[in-house]
Design an enzyme around this catalytic site. Structure first.
Site, PDB file in Angstrom:
ATOM      1  N   TYR A 156      56.479  78.013  80.125  1.00  0.00           N
ATOM      2  CA  TYR A 156      56.579  78.414  78.711  1.00  0.00           C
ATOM      3  C   TYR A 156      57.568  79.585  78.580  1.00  0.00           C
ATOM      4  CZ  TYR A 156      54.902  78.711  73.889  1.00  0.00           C
ATOM      5  OH  TYR A 156      54.809  78.698  72.511  1.00  0.00           O
ATOM      6  N   LYS A 163      56.873  84.523  71.514  1.00  0.00           N
ATOM      7  CA  LYS A 163      55.587  84.474  70.785  1.00  0.00           C
ATOM      8  C   LYS A 163      54.881  85.829  70.843  1.00  0.00           C
ATOM      9  CE  LYS A 163      55.396  80.107  69.388  1.00  0.00           C
ATOM     10  NZ  LYS A 163      55.741  79.817  67.984  1.00  0.00           N
TER      11      LYS A 163
HETATM   12  P1  NAP Z   1      57.990  70.643  65.368  1.00  0.00           P
HETATM   13  O1  NAP Z   1      57.418  69.584  64.524  1.00  0.00           O
HETATM   14  O2  NAP Z   1      59.134  70.268  66.262  1.00  0.00           O
HETATM   15  O3  NAP Z   1      58.379  71.883  64.449  1.00  0.00           O
HETATM   16  C1  NAP Z   1      59.257  72.913  64.876  1.00  0.00           C
HETATM   17  C2  NAP Z   1      60.146  73.212  63.705  1.00  0.00           C
HETATM   18  O4  NAP Z   1      60.999  74.339  63.965  1.00  0.00           O
HETATM   19  C3  NAP Z   1      61.056  72.036  63.388  1.00  0.00           C
HETATM   20  O5  NAP Z   1      60.968  71.711  62.024  1.00  0.00           O
HETATM   21  C4  NAP Z   1      62.410  72.598  63.763  1.00  0.00           C
HETATM   22  O6  NAP Z   1      63.511  72.001  63.123  1.00  0.00           O
HETATM   23  C5  NAP Z   1      62.234  74.021  63.339  1.00  0.00           C
HETATM   24  N1  NAP Z   1      63.369  74.842  63.744  1.00  0.00           N
HETATM   25  C6  NAP Z   1      63.888  75.018  64.985  1.00  0.00           C
HETATM   26  N2  NAP Z   1      64.981  75.805  64.916  1.00  0.00           N
HETATM   27  C7  NAP Z   1      65.154  76.125  63.607  1.00  0.00           C
HETATM   28  C8  NAP Z   1      66.069  76.914  62.882  1.00  0.00           C
HETATM   29  N3  NAP Z   1      67.098  77.567  63.485  1.00  0.00           N
HETATM   30  N4  NAP Z   1      65.941  77.032  61.534  1.00  0.00           N
HETATM   31  C9  NAP Z   1      64.935  76.415  60.894  1.00  0.00           C
HETATM   32  N5  NAP Z   1      64.024  75.646  61.514  1.00  0.00           N
HETATM   33  C10 NAP Z   1      64.137  75.512  62.856  1.00  0.00           C
HETATM   34  O7  NAP Z   1      56.879  71.259  66.347  1.00  0.00           O
HETATM   35  P2  NAP Z   1      55.457  71.953  66.110  1.00  0.00           P
HETATM   36  O8  NAP Z   1      54.767  71.821  67.404  1.00  0.00           O
HETATM   37  O9  NAP Z   1      54.823  71.466  64.868  1.00  0.00           O
HETATM   38  O10 NAP Z   1      55.852  73.492  65.968  1.00  0.00           O
HETATM   39  C11 NAP Z   1      55.508  74.302  64.855  1.00  0.00           C
HETATM   40  C12 NAP Z   1      55.105  75.681  65.327  1.00  0.00           C
HETATM   41  O11 NAP Z   1      53.862  75.591  66.026  1.00  0.00           O
HETATM   42  C13 NAP Z   1      56.083  76.339  66.310  1.00  0.00           C
HETATM   43  O12 NAP Z   1      56.159  77.718  66.043  1.00  0.00           O
HETATM   44  C14 NAP Z   1      55.399  76.117  67.639  1.00  0.00           C
HETATM   45  O13 NAP Z   1      55.795  77.048  68.630  1.00  0.00           O
HETATM   46  C15 NAP Z   1      53.961  76.310  67.231  1.00  0.00           C
HETATM   47  N6  NAP Z   1      52.958  75.822  68.178  1.00  0.00           N
HETATM   48  C16 NAP Z   1      53.022  74.536  68.611  1.00  0.00           C
HETATM   49  C17 NAP Z   1      52.084  74.091  69.538  1.00  0.00           C
HETATM   50  C18 NAP Z   1      52.146  72.681  70.068  1.00  0.00           C
HETATM   51  O14 NAP Z   1      51.549  72.435  71.130  1.00  0.00           O
HETATM   52  N7  NAP Z   1      52.795  71.755  69.411  1.00  0.00           N
HETATM   53  C19 NAP Z   1      51.069  74.957  69.982  1.00  0.00           C
HETATM   54  C20 NAP Z   1      51.031  76.263  69.491  1.00  0.00           C
HETATM   55  C21 NAP Z   1      51.980  76.686  68.581  1.00  0.00           C
HETATM   56  P3  NAP Z   1      64.501  71.120  64.099  1.00  0.00           P
HETATM   57  O15 NAP Z   1      63.717  69.952  64.546  1.00  0.00           O
HETATM   58  O16 NAP Z   1      65.661  70.846  63.226  1.00  0.00           O
HETATM   59  O17 NAP Z   1      64.888  72.007  65.254  1.00  0.00           O
END
Ligand code: NAP
Length: 256
Positions: A156, A163
């Site tokens: 990670y 984070k």
């Molecule tokens: P996701 O659907 O891929 O969402 C991530 C988002 O971040 C996407 O819409 C992505 O757009 C956007 N992003 C990246 N770079 C960007 C930029 N420069 N400007 C604007 N948007 C940008 O994945 P997710 O898992 O739902 O993630 C959402 C949040 O939850 C994140 O903060 C992640 O770290 C957190 N989280 C996820 C998990 C997990 O296991 N999935 C666990 C804990 C926390 P693009 O696709 O265009 O890059």
């Protein structure tokens, strides 16, 4: 009557129907919130627009959070369309794939800077623009974090450090914005299969580990994260700010 009737919100971070932000958007909409959406690039617009349309969204705006002019344009449009803002959901993170493959020691300066800019600093940039629209309202800003901020989770790496900065930002923003009545909180979610998590090497091992070790002996769903997001966005959490709330099947309480 919904918990969020008459509230206006903006969702940053819907990439597709698996996104945690999408589960949150659906839940907030069901409780009466009117939502605006942003997308990071043209390719994403094709996927985000139909989802946002399905919730009757009038504002679907481009926003790369590393671009100050795009952030400014989003909030200008929010001001003219909504007049004010009650809810901001920040569900954005990015790091170079190669930085999530080996060890943290190898992280490049550029890789470190990029992860911090997109995944941590963006919350402060968005909050600064949102605050004048939220002042004096029962407003809530929320973001998504992960346990790798506090403990070493193999691979990670640079995202864990980003984070950690994000969680500290939540506390500092909560202190700055509290006197204006604006609450700022984070949800620390357990691993969920999404586009972003697919970029983390060994992600399937993380899912398996939680299933075996977490008190609830299972992984969590995006809908469960959305339930906590609804709580934080609504007046049910009117006395809660600066917190990191875990939705991880209890994984973080285990020592061994
Ligand atoms: P996701 O659907 O891929 O969402 C991530 C988002 O971040 C996407 O819409 C992505 O757009 C956007 N992003 C990246 N770079 C960007 C930029 N420069 N400007 C604007 N948007 C940008 O994945 P997710 O898992 O739902 O993630 C959402 C949040 O939850 C994140 O903060 C992640 O770290 C957190 N989280 C996820 C998990 C997990 O296991 N999935 C666990 C804990 C926390 P693009 O696709 O265009 O890059």
């Amino acid at each position: 009557m919904g918990l969020l009737d008459g509230r206006k919100g903006i969702i940053f971070g819907v990439a597709n129907e698996k996104s945690i932000a999408w589960a949150i958007a659906q839940k907030l909409h069901k409780e009466g919130a009117e939502l605006a959406f942003t997308y990071a690039g043209e390719a994403l617009e094709k996927r985000v627009r139909p989802l946002a349309d399905s919730l009757g969204a009038k504002l679907i705006l481009p926003c790369d959070v590393t671009k100050d002019d795009q952030i400014q344009a989003v909030f200008d449009q929010i001001r003219s369309a909504f007049g004010h803002l009650d809810i901001l959901v920040h569900a954005i993170a990015y790091a170079n794939k190669e930085d999530l493959k080996t060890d943290f020691l190898s992280t490049s300066r550029d890789g470190f800077r990029l992860a911090q800019d997109v995944s941590a600093y963006s919350l402060t940039a968005l909050a600064r623009h949102a605050a004048p629209l939220m002042e004096g309202r029962p407003a809530s800003i929320l973001t998504l974090t992960y346990y790798g901020a506090e403990k070493v989770v193999p691979r990670y790496n640079v995202m864990g450090v980003a984070k950690a900065a994000l969680e500290a930002s939540v506390r500092y923003l909560a202190a700055d914005l509290g006197p204006k009545g604006i609450r700022v909180n984070a949800i620390s979610a357990g691993p969920i299969r999404t586009l972003a998590s697919a970029g983390i090497s060994g992600f399937l091992d993380m899912l398996h580990h939680v299933e075996v070790k977490a008190p609830l002996r299972r992984n969590i769903s995006a809908e469960e994260v959305a339930g906590t997001a609804l709580y934080l966005a609504s007046d049910l959490a009117s006395g809660v700010t600066g917190e990191v709330i875990y939705v991880d099947a209890g994984y973080h309480i285990m020592g061994m």
